[in-house]
Design a protein around this motif. Structure first.
Motif, mmCIF file in Angstrom:
data_model
loop_
_atom_site.group_PDB
_atom_site.id
_atom_site.type_symbol
_atom_site.label_atom_id
_atom_site.label_comp_id
_atom_site.label_asym_id
_atom_site.label_seq_id
_atom_site.Cartn_x
_atom_site.Cartn_y
_atom_site.Cartn_z
ATOM 1 N N ILE A 187 17.907 14.294 11.948
ATOM 2 C CA ILE A 187 18.292 13.689 10.666
ATOM 3 C C ILE A 187 17.235 13.876 9.570
ATOM 4 N N ILE A 188 16.032 14.227 9.951
ATOM 5 C CA ILE A 188 15.002 14.558 8.952
ATOM 6 C C ILE A 188 14.295 15.823 9.435
ATOM 7 N N GLY A 189 14.089 16.761 8.535
ATOM 8 C CA GLY A 189 13.336 17.975 8.889
ATOM 9 C C GLY A 189 12.318 18.251 7.792
ATOM 10 N N ILE A 193 9.071 14.219 15.973
ATOM 11 C CA ILE A 193 7.978 15.142 16.306
ATOM 12 C C ILE A 193 7.269 15.496 15.004
ATOM 13 N N ARG A 194 6.016 15.101 14.888
ATOM 14 C CA ARG A 194 5.248 15.426 13.678
ATOM 15 C C ARG A 194 4.967 16.924 13.661
ATOM 16 N N GLN A 195 5.163 17.521 12.509
ATOM 17 C CA GLN A 195 5.076 18.974 12.349
ATOM 18 C C GLN A 195 3.741 19.399 11.756
ATOM 19 N N SER A 208 0.822 -1.209 0.000
ATOM 20 C CA SER A 208 0.000 0.000 0.000
ATOM 21 C C SER A 208 0.863 1.269 0.000
ATOM 22 N N ASP A 209 2.004 1.173 0.657
ATOM 23 C CA ASP A 209 2.896 2.341 0.855
ATOM 24 C C ASP A 209 4.220 2.069 0.173
ATOM 25 N N ASN A 210 4.383 2.324 -1.120
ATOM 26 C CA ASN A 210 3.476 3.064 -1.982
ATOM 27 C C ASN A 210 3.470 2.403 -3.364
ATOM 28 N N GLY A 227 4.332 17.302 8.877
ATOM 29 C CA GLY A 227 5.749 17.136 8.571
ATOM 30 C C GLY A 227 6.370 16.256 9.649
ATOM 31 N N ASN A 228 7.684 16.135 9.621
ATOM 32 C CA ASN A 228 8.329 15.320 10.647
ATOM 33 C C ASN A 228 9.751 15.796 10.898
ATOM 34 N N CYS A 229 10.079 15.979 12.169
ATOM 35 C CA CYS A 229 11.478 16.212 12.558
ATOM 36 C C CYS A 229 11.929 14.966 13.296
ATOM 37 N N GLY A 288 -2.056 12.178 8.903
ATOM 38 C CA GLY A 288 -1.158 12.383 10.044
ATOM 39 C C GLY A 288 0.288 12.115 9.709
ATOM 40 N N GLY A 289 0.504 11.297 8.673
ATOM 41 C CA GLY A 289 1.873 10.987 8.240
ATOM 42 C C GLY A 289 2.450 12.118 7.414
ATOM 43 N N THR A 290 3.631 11.855 6.899
ATOM 44 C CA THR A 290 4.409 12.903 6.241
ATOM 45 C C THR A 290 4.754 12.492 4.823
ATOM 46 N N ILE A 291 4.624 13.419 3.910
ATOM 47 C CA ILE A 291 5.203 13.218 2.580
ATOM 48 C C ILE A 291 6.248 14.319 2.469
ATOM 49 N N PRO A 292 7.495 13.944 2.804
ATOM 50 C CA PRO A 292 8.504 14.980 3.055
ATOM 51 C C PRO A 292 8.663 15.987 1.919
ATOM 52 N N ILE A 293 8.417 15.538 0.676
ATOM 53 C CA ILE A 293 8.729 16.416 -0.448
ATOM 54 C C ILE A 293 7.552 17.324 -0.839
ATOM 55 N N SER A 345 -0.339 10.095 -4.444
ATOM 56 C CA SER A 345 -1.253 9.065 -3.905
ATOM 57 C C SER A 345 -0.481 8.206 -2.918
ATOM 58 N N ASP A 346 0.046 8.847 -1.900
ATOM 59 C CA ASP A 346 0.892 8.152 -0.921
ATOM 60 C C ASP A 346 0.251 8.273 0.468
ATOM 61 N N CYS A 347 -1.011 7.953 0.547
ATOM 62 C CA CYS A 347 -1.724 8.078 1.816
ATOM 63 C C CYS A 347 -2.965 7.168 1.749
ATOM 64 N N MET A 366 13.749 7.106 -1.641
ATOM 65 C CA MET A 366 14.222 7.455 -0.289
ATOM 66 C C MET A 366 13.135 8.126 0.545
ATOM 67 N N GLU A 367 11.883 8.004 0.161
ATOM 68 C CA GLU A 367 10.823 8.723 0.882
ATOM 69 C C GLU A 367 10.762 8.330 2.341
ATOM 70 N N GLU A 368 10.919 7.050 2.597
ATOM 71 C CA GLU A 368 10.736 6.568 3.972
ATOM 72 C C GLU A 368 11.838 7.055 4.909
ATOM 73 N N THR A 369 12.895 7.588 4.351
ATOM 74 C CA THR A 369 13.936 8.144 5.220
ATOM 75 C C THR A 369 14.105 9.638 4.981
ATOM 76 N N LEU A 415 0.099 0.370 7.294
ATOM 77 C CA LEU A 415 1.355 0.936 6.804
ATOM 78 C C LEU A 415 2.404 0.927 7.910
ATOM 79 N N HIS A 416 3.621 0.619 7.559
ATOM 80 C CA HIS A 416 4.778 0.597 8.483
ATOM 81 C C HIS A 416 4.637 -0.493 9.544
ATOM 82 N N SER A 417 3.593 -1.267 9.485
ATOM 83 C CA SER A 417 3.271 -2.202 10.555
ATOM 84 C C SER A 417 3.397 -3.643 10.042
#
Ligand SMILES: C[C@H](N)C(=O)N[C@@H](Cc1c[nH]cn1)C(=O)O
Length: 578
Positions: free
Chosen positions: A481-483, A444-446, A234-236, A314-316, A517-522, A297-299, A268-271, A546-548
């Motif tokens: 390491i991720i912002g 920390i989700r942004q 599903s992801d993705n 977002g995510n830090c 609630g998740g992040t699509i960093p780009i 379509s990543d959600c 590299m989306e997941e990182t 997802l992620h589980s």
């Protein structure tokens, strides 16, 4: 009587992609059943077929041979009709010469094609899931490279203009570097009179092992009761494939794509999408110059009701490392004499968030945009069953007991999550050790109006001050390491109206308008750099995991999702250019 394939072949011969009115007419006659059935008994044929027809300004009517100025159309045996069929044929003809070039929408044919090819689509997903493209594990980097190559090959085989873009290297914590997976770009069509959409997706995945508690092998796509289990299903990977199949279906039926379609697929989306921001900036005036809209379509949906997503958090992501003795120690021999790094680490982690979910880092909560009445109302109107949410995740109590609070804290308030501790003993059994160096991973989700650069300073200063109060001789190092920034769209944008129409056509319901609630960093970078609007159109189910453990994509969502994308391209074609 002509078959579908023969008609298609006629159209192919002139290569007009059914822009030509004659081809459109032939196609529509077939579609309307005017050429595919035998004469009704007693019906009188009024003509033996269309013999010649010249079309002003058109150089290649269907199957024509150019003989000087005379264009001859072969006698289309089988286009016989009866008098009673004349009015509908006229209507068909009038509609076919209407000024809009992309007015035809053969949704039923496209949709049937998807249905009849679903086994192929599932097999392609199986091939993709088999690649362990876990971007968080550098040992799996060869798989990530292979995944990008497979993606490029697939798009290439479809005749796309494909590039594998080198985006440099990733720096590892030990100072070494490793090549980042290349980014795949592809283009189908470049008609300046059409809209151009750019579909973004990723084909890297989160880690997964059978021993984590999966009931099936994570990298062997397994169909159980119509659910396709596998890491990244599903992801993705399925959503990316659904977009690829969308283009394939139009191609297979020789139906002109209603819009130009570009792809940008990363690994590299997941990182945190390392290297992608710079690539987008570098290609702003080239690859992105003609892009009108970006589609992601990543959600997933919120419930069984299809949804359109208008915001992501977002995510830090932080590493907090505490280092003490030069090596691990026996806890019986040394316990009680040394100040243990793990105790220090747990102590400072415990100051990040209260048991009731209040973030304790100064300045974070103050930055958060307040909930407007309009938002409150939107959340209030969304159907969301708290009991089934609880039972889905297997908990007896949630942080909040009412729907609006739950949705708001899932989508538009920040949260702290402690993911794990590297270096601590985590295996089965009971090892009596004092770990010498431990690294906590937390994020920390942004949300609007937080700024990752500010959050980095707030977190680092705070943890250093808390640690200082412990007067520990150990050393603390905090690294972000991720912002990744949050993203928020205007649901009144025509892209969302188009999305609603497409959902309505395929599912016959109004979609939920939701945030993720998740992040699509780009996502935010796309918007900031290209200045183009984004829509997120999920096809993942609410319970995809997802992620589980036991991540899955249902066949239903994969197949109907592909139809949704087909319908959406048609809707976007009718939008006015920005
Ligand atoms: C929403 C998307 N499918 C996803 O799961 N994204 C990841 C991206 C990420 C954020 N920090 C690190 N990776 C996520 O939200 O966790």
């Amino acid at each position: 009587m002509h078959s579908f394939l023969e008609l298609d072949q006629l159209c192919h011969n002139c290569a007009c992609q059914r822009e030509n009115v004659i081809c459109q007419l032939a196609w529509l006659l077939f579609r309307k059943g005017l050429t595919s059935r035998p004469f009704p008994s007693g019906g009188e044929p009024v003509t033996g077929g269309i013999k010649t027809l010249s079309v002003p300004g058109d150089s290649s009517p269907v199957g024509s041979e150019d003989k000087g100025n005379i264009k001859e159309v072969p006698n289309l045996q089988g286009y016989e009709m009866t008098i009673w069929q004349l009015p509908s044929m006229l209507l068909v003809f009038i509609s076919s010469v209407s000024p809009h070039p992309h007015h035809l929408f053969e949704y039923d044919e496209l949709s049937q094609y998807v249905d009849s090819h679903q086994e192929e689509y599932v097999q392609t997903l199986r091939d993709w899931v088999a690649v362990e493209s876990d971007s968080s594990d550098v040992l799996r980097r060869p798989d990530c490279h292979r995944m990008m190559d497979m993606t490029a090959e697939k798009l290439q085989a479809m005749g796309g203009k494909v590039e594998l873009v080198d985006i440099g290297v990733q720096e590892l914590p030990d100072g070494k570097t490793v090549a980042l997976p290349k980014v795949v770009t592809a283009q189908f069509g470049n008609d300046p009179s059409k809209q151009t959409v750019c579909v973004y997706g990723h084909v890297d995945v989160q880690p997964a092992k059978l021993e984590d508690g999966w009931t099936t092998e994570p990298y062997n796509l397994t169909d159980i009761n119509g659910n396709l289990y596998g890491r990244g299903a599903s992801d993705n990977k399925a959503p990316v494939l659904a977009w690829i199949h969308t283009v394939e279906v139009y191609q297979a039926l020789s139906i002109d794509l209603p819009v130009n379609v570009k792809f940008i697929i990363e690994g590299m989306e997941e990182t945190g999408s390392n290297g992608l921001d710079a690539m987008i900036v570098a290609q702003r005036d080239t690859f992105f110059s003609d892009v009108d809209y970006i589609i992601i379509s990543d959600c997933g949906w919120l419930s069984r009701r299809p949804a359109l997503t208008y915001g992501t958090r977002g995510n830090c992501y932080f590493f907090a490392e505490v280092e003490g003795p030069k090596q691990d120690l026996h806890s019986g021999v040394y316990g009680g004499t040394v100040i243990e790094p793990m105790t220090d680490l747990i102590g400072i982690l415990d100051t990040l968030i209260s048991p009731s979910g209040k973030i304790l880092i100064p300045g974070i909560r103050e930055a958060v945009a307040s909930l407007s009445d309009e938002e409150w109302k939107m959340y209030q109107d969304i159907e969301f069953d708290i009991e089934s949410f609880k039972s889905k995740i297997g908990v007896s109590q949630l942080m909040y007991s009412n729907k609006v609070d739950l949705l708001a804290h899932r989508w538009r308030y920040p949260t702290v999550t402690i993911h794990g501790i590297e270096g601590g003993f985590s295996g089965p059994g009971s090892k009596t050790v004092i770990p010498a160096k431990v690294i906590a991973k937390f994020s920390i989700r942004q949300v609007p109006n937080m700024d990752p650069a500010v959050v980095k300073k707030q977190v680092t200063d705070y943890l250093n001050s808390v640690f200082a109060k412990r007067k520990s001789p150990n050393k603390l190092k905090v690294t972000m390491i991720i912002g990744a920034k949050p993203w928020l769209a205007d649901t009144k944008h025509p892209l969302y109206e188009a999305g609603k129409a497409a959902v309505k056509r395929v599912f016959n319901v109004e979609p939920d308008l939701i945030r993720e609630g998740g992040t699509i960093p780009i996502a935010k970078t796309f918007e900031d750099v290209t200045g183009k609007s984004i829509i997120m159109m999920p096809i993942g189910g609410f319970d995809d995991g997802l992620h589980s453990q036991n991540e899955k994509m249902s066949r239903y969502n994969y197949i109907e999702g592909t139809k949704l994308f087909i319908a959406y391209l048609h809707e976007v074609a009718h939008l006015k250019k920005d």
